[in-house]
Design a protein around this motif. Structure first.
Motif, PDB file in Angstrom:
ATOM      1  N   LEU A 197       0.824  -1.208   0.000  1.00  0.00           N
ATOM      2  CA  LEU A 197       0.000   0.000   0.000  1.00  0.00           C
ATOM      3  C   LEU A 197       0.860   1.262   0.000  1.00  0.00           C
ATOM      4  CD1 LEU A 197      -2.844  -1.093   2.421  1.00  0.00           C
ATOM      5  CD2 LEU A 197      -3.072  -0.554  -0.011  1.00  0.00           C
ATOM      6  N   GLU A 198       1.975   1.228   0.715  1.00  0.00           N
ATOM      7  CA  GLU A 198       2.870   2.385   0.697  1.00  0.00           C
ATOM      8  C   GLU A 198       3.444   2.607  -0.704  1.00  0.00           C
ATOM      9  OE1 GLU A 198       5.623   1.373   3.810  1.00  0.00           O
ATOM     10  OE2 GLU A 198       4.447   2.432   5.327  1.00  0.00           O
ATOM     11  N   ASP A 228       1.928  -7.802  -9.062  1.00  0.00           N
ATOM     12  CA  ASP A 228       3.315  -8.254  -9.002  1.00  0.00           C
ATOM     13  C   ASP A 228       4.251  -7.090  -8.792  1.00  0.00           C
ATOM     14  OD1 ASP A 228       2.610 -10.898  -9.325  1.00  0.00           O
ATOM     15  OD2 ASP A 228       2.758 -10.815 -11.499  1.00  0.00           O
ATOM     16  N   ALA A 229       3.997  -5.972  -9.446  1.00  0.00           N
ATOM     17  CA  ALA A 229       4.858  -4.798  -9.328  1.00  0.00           C
ATOM     18  C   ALA A 229       4.825  -4.263  -7.911  1.00  0.00           C
ATOM     19  CB  ALA A 229       4.430  -3.722 -10.301  1.00  0.00           C
ATOM     20  N   LEU A 230       3.689  -4.330  -7.260  1.00  0.00           N
ATOM     21  CA  LEU A 230       3.600  -3.846  -5.884  1.00  0.00           C
ATOM     22  C   LEU A 230       4.478  -4.673  -4.965  1.00  0.00           C
ATOM     23  CD1 LEU A 230      -0.196  -3.069  -5.510  1.00  0.00           C
ATOM     24  CD2 LEU A 230       1.671  -1.448  -5.738  1.00  0.00           C
ATOM     25  N   ARG A 231       4.539  -5.975  -5.179  1.00  0.00           N
ATOM     26  CA  ARG A 231       5.370  -6.846  -4.336  1.00  0.00           C
ATOM     27  C   ARG A 231       6.851  -6.634  -4.609  1.00  0.00           C
ATOM     28  NH1 ARG A 231       2.835 -11.161  -6.395  1.00  0.00           N
ATOM     29  NH2 ARG A 231       0.706 -10.933  -5.942  1.00  0.00           N
ATOM     30  N   GLU A 232       7.197  -6.351  -5.894  1.00  0.00           N
ATOM     31  CA  GLU A 232       8.602  -6.233  -6.259  1.00  0.00           C
ATOM     32  C   GLU A 232       9.187  -4.901  -5.831  1.00  0.00           C
ATOM     33  OE1 GLU A 232       8.557  -6.846 -10.441  1.00  0.00           O
ATOM     34  OE2 GLU A 232       7.903  -8.913 -10.263  1.00  0.00           O
ATOM     35  N   GLY A 233       8.366  -3.864  -5.753  1.00  0.00           N
ATOM     36  CA  GLY A 233       8.853  -2.549  -5.344  1.00  0.00           C
ATOM     37  C   GLY A 233       9.382  -1.834  -6.460  1.00  0.00           C
TER      38      GLY A 233
END
Length: 154
Positions: free
Chosen positions: A107-108, A149-154
């Motif tokens: 979320l951040e 997926d992009a949210l998890r990868e940063g």
């Protein structure tokens, strides 16, 4: 004055009232295996007092964004025949720490990158953290295909 004993079974209406939810919500939670009841000779539901704690836990977990399946999996680790101890609740809470931390971090990242492209479907702006070069993802279907997926990868 209420003369009930702590081990008394409570009717569905009282459980709902004391938990601050509706009777249909109590029934829904029971259908989903989040809480359990016994039946009287007249087939009326009766709930152990410790069901109130389970309901409070379900409601808090839902506010944290956990699914009913995740909540049920966690509640299945608690004893069904007695009120959970402080240690039982602590063990259950530790199970969620990593899941909640991952969600907070995702979320951040979303908050910090959402001004460029959120939910547009194409994900092809040059600022997008998961840029879709030459629309190569069009072959896999419509909509935002890689955003989670992009949210998890940063």
């Amino acid at each position: 004055m209420d003369q009930r004993h702590k081990d008394d079974l409570l009717p569905v209406g009282e459980i709902a009232h004391r938990a601050g939810i509706s009777v249909p919500t109590v029934r829904f939670y029971e259908e989903r295996g989040l809480i359990g009841s016994t039946r009287t000779a007249g087939n009326q539901r009766r709930f152990a007092r410790h069901t109130l704690r389970r309901i409070a836990y379900v409601r808090a977990a839902q506010r944290f964004g956990l699914s009913l399946a995740e909540i049920r999996e966690a509640l299945d680790t608690l004893p069904a025949d007695r009120a959970p101890t402080k240690g039982d609740w602590a063990r259950l809470s530790r199970r969620w720490h990593d899941v909640l931390q991952e969600r907070i971090e995702a979320l951040e990242r979303l908050r910090d990158t959402a001004d460029g492209c959120i939910g547009c479907g194409c994900l092809s702006t040059t600022r997008c953290p998961i840029y879709n070069t030459d629309d190569e993802l069009a072959a896999t279907g419509s909509g935002a295909r890689r955003w989670p997926d992009a949210l998890r990868e940063g």
